[in-house]
Design an enzyme around this catalytic site. Structure first.
Site, PDB file in Angstrom:
ATOM      1  N   LYS A  46       0.822  -1.262  -0.062  1.00  0.00           N
ATOM      2  CA  LYS A  46       0.326  -0.047   0.003  1.00  0.00           C
ATOM      3  C   LYS A  46       0.815   1.138   0.056  1.00  0.00           C
ATOM      4  O   LYS A  46       0.636   1.949   0.976  1.00  0.00           O
ATOM      5  CB  LYS A  46      -0.897   0.087   1.073  1.00  0.00           C
ATOM      6  N   ALA A  50       2.591   4.864  -0.366  1.00  0.00           N
ATOM      7  CA  ALA A  50       1.742   5.989  -0.198  1.00  0.00           C
ATOM      8  C   ALA A  50       2.796   7.148   0.049  1.00  0.00           C
ATOM      9  O   ALA A  50       2.540   7.729   0.788  1.00  0.00           O
ATOM     10  CB  ALA A  50       0.502   5.913   0.549  1.00  0.00           C
ATOM     11  N   GLY A  54     -17.317 -10.135   5.668  1.00  0.00           N
ATOM     12  CA  GLY A  54     -18.611 -10.168   5.568  1.00  0.00           C
ATOM     13  C   GLY A  54     -19.117 -10.545   4.131  1.00  0.00           C
ATOM     14  O   GLY A  54     -20.303 -10.850   4.024  1.00  0.00           O
TER      15      GLY A  54
HETATM   16  P1  OMP Z   1      -9.177 -11.001   5.271  1.00  0.00           P
HETATM   17  O1  OMP Z   1     -10.210 -10.165   5.597  1.00  0.00           O
HETATM   18  O2  OMP Z   1      -8.418 -11.899   6.208  1.00  0.00           O
HETATM   19  O3  OMP Z   1      -9.710 -11.978   4.136  1.00  0.00           O
HETATM   20  O4  OMP Z   1      -8.108 -10.234   4.634  1.00  0.00           O
HETATM   21  C1  OMP Z   1      -8.064  -9.082   3.651  1.00  0.00           C
HETATM   22  C2  OMP Z   1      -6.893  -8.843   3.111  1.00  0.00           C
HETATM   23  O5  OMP Z   1      -7.224  -7.994   2.108  1.00  0.00           O
HETATM   24  C3  OMP Z   1      -5.887  -8.351   3.964  1.00  0.00           C
HETATM   25  O6  OMP Z   1      -4.535  -8.657   3.512  1.00  0.00           O
HETATM   26  C4  OMP Z   1      -6.263  -6.900   3.766  1.00  0.00           C
HETATM   27  O7  OMP Z   1      -4.813  -6.244   4.031  1.00  0.00           O
HETATM   28  C5  OMP Z   1      -6.428  -6.671   2.278  1.00  0.00           C
HETATM   29  N1  OMP Z   1      -7.309  -5.519   1.897  1.00  0.00           N
HETATM   30  C6  OMP Z   1      -8.550  -5.417   2.687  1.00  0.00           C
HETATM   31  O8  OMP Z   1      -8.638  -6.159   3.261  1.00  0.00           O
HETATM   32  N2  OMP Z   1      -9.115  -4.294   2.319  1.00  0.00           N
HETATM   33  C7  OMP Z   1      -8.838  -3.455   1.416  1.00  0.00           C
HETATM   34  O9  OMP Z   1      -9.609  -2.383   1.044  1.00  0.00           O
HETATM   35  C8  OMP Z   1      -7.741  -3.526   0.553  1.00  0.00           C
HETATM   36  C9  OMP Z   1      -6.945  -4.656   1.090  1.00  0.00           C
HETATM   37  C10 OMP Z   1      -5.660  -4.920  -0.161  1.00  0.00           C
HETATM   38  O10 OMP Z   1      -5.222  -4.021  -0.615  1.00  0.00           O
HETATM   39  O11 OMP Z   1      -5.462  -6.095  -0.085  1.00  0.00           O
END
Ligand code: OMP
Length: 239
Positions: free
Chosen positions: A78, A80, A185
């Protein structure tokens, strides 16, 4: 200009990207190898890199290739920072074996341009958590226009199908990867039906008692939803 770097493509098979947010090296390698048959790529971010060092990117990549199940690696940093430093971070990720790097879009066009010269990038346009509604969501369409110029694809939230649909209209055929499935979710397959290409799943797989089974179930739920949608389209055409 989008990056001319020769790197792997993200090929659609399972449509699942594993988010490997673990802290233990052995566990991470074991998890990636264990579910390799059910995923199209592995996303590695700060939890694993800060725990094990950046070498873990190459290590996971080599372990997968050695087992005959090579997968592209997405470095989720990410990014930035200012353009020069952002480009350095992307370069380091690529040198470590990453095929793609996730970059934030709010840094603006100069950051996007610098990063895309150093790596194939996915640009975060909108995020899956509630707080992203305050600042990111109102700017997401403008970020998507920058992404269209510089990125291989974008990150858009599986938790907000409307956002995926709106972003798809702006970015055309860029690749959309969508996090928020299971633990946050969103049901498997819902982001794909809204227009995403891949769904990112972390805890829904690595926190499961049987990771292989969890990955298998997510994959079949996605395929089932896609088949149902194709069926509806087919019936629609005949009428
Ligand atoms: P779980 O929620 O465990 O399935 O993980 C989600 C993954 O996606 C993590 O590695 C977060 O860092 C990433 N992620 C998000 O959850 N939301 C976002 O909006 C963006 C990311 C990302 O950029 O991957």
């Amino acid at each position: 200009m989008a990056s001319q770097l020769k790197q792997a493509e993200l090929k659609k098979a399972s449509r699942v990207i594993l988010a490997l947010d673990l802290e233990d090296r052995k566990e991470a390698v074991k998890t990636a190898l264990g579910v390799a048959d059910y995923i199209d790529a592995v996303k590695i971010g700060y939890p694993l890199v800060l725990s094990c060092g950046i070498g873990i990117i190459g290590e996971i990549k080599k372990a997968l290739a050695k087992s005959g199940k090579a997968k592209p690696i997405i470095a989720d940093f990410k990014v930035a920072d200012i353009p020069e430093i952002s480009a350095m971070i992307c370069k380091k990720a690529v040198e470590s074996g990453a095929d793609f790097v996730i970059v934030h879009g709010f840094g603006g066009e100069d950051v996007a341009e610098a990063c895309s010269a150093a790596a194939r990038i996915f640009m975060v346009c909108d995020m899956s958590h509630e707080g992203s509604r305050s600042f990111l969501e109102p700017s997401s369409m403008r970020i998507a226009r920058i992404a269209k110029k510089y990125a291989y694809g974008i990150v858009a939230p599986a938790t907000r199908e409307k956002s995926i649909k709106k972003l798809r209209r702006i970015i055309g055929d860029l690749v959309i990867i969508s996090p928020g499935v299971k633990a946050q979710g969103a049901a498997p397959g819902s982001a794909i039906l809204a227009g995403a290409d891949f769904e990112i799943v972390g805890r829904g797989i690595y926190n499961a008692k049987d990771r292989k089974k969890a990955a298998q179930e997510i994959l079949s739920e996605i395929k089932q939803k896609m088949r149902t949608k194709e069926g509806e389209h087919g019936r629609g055409k005949k009428q």
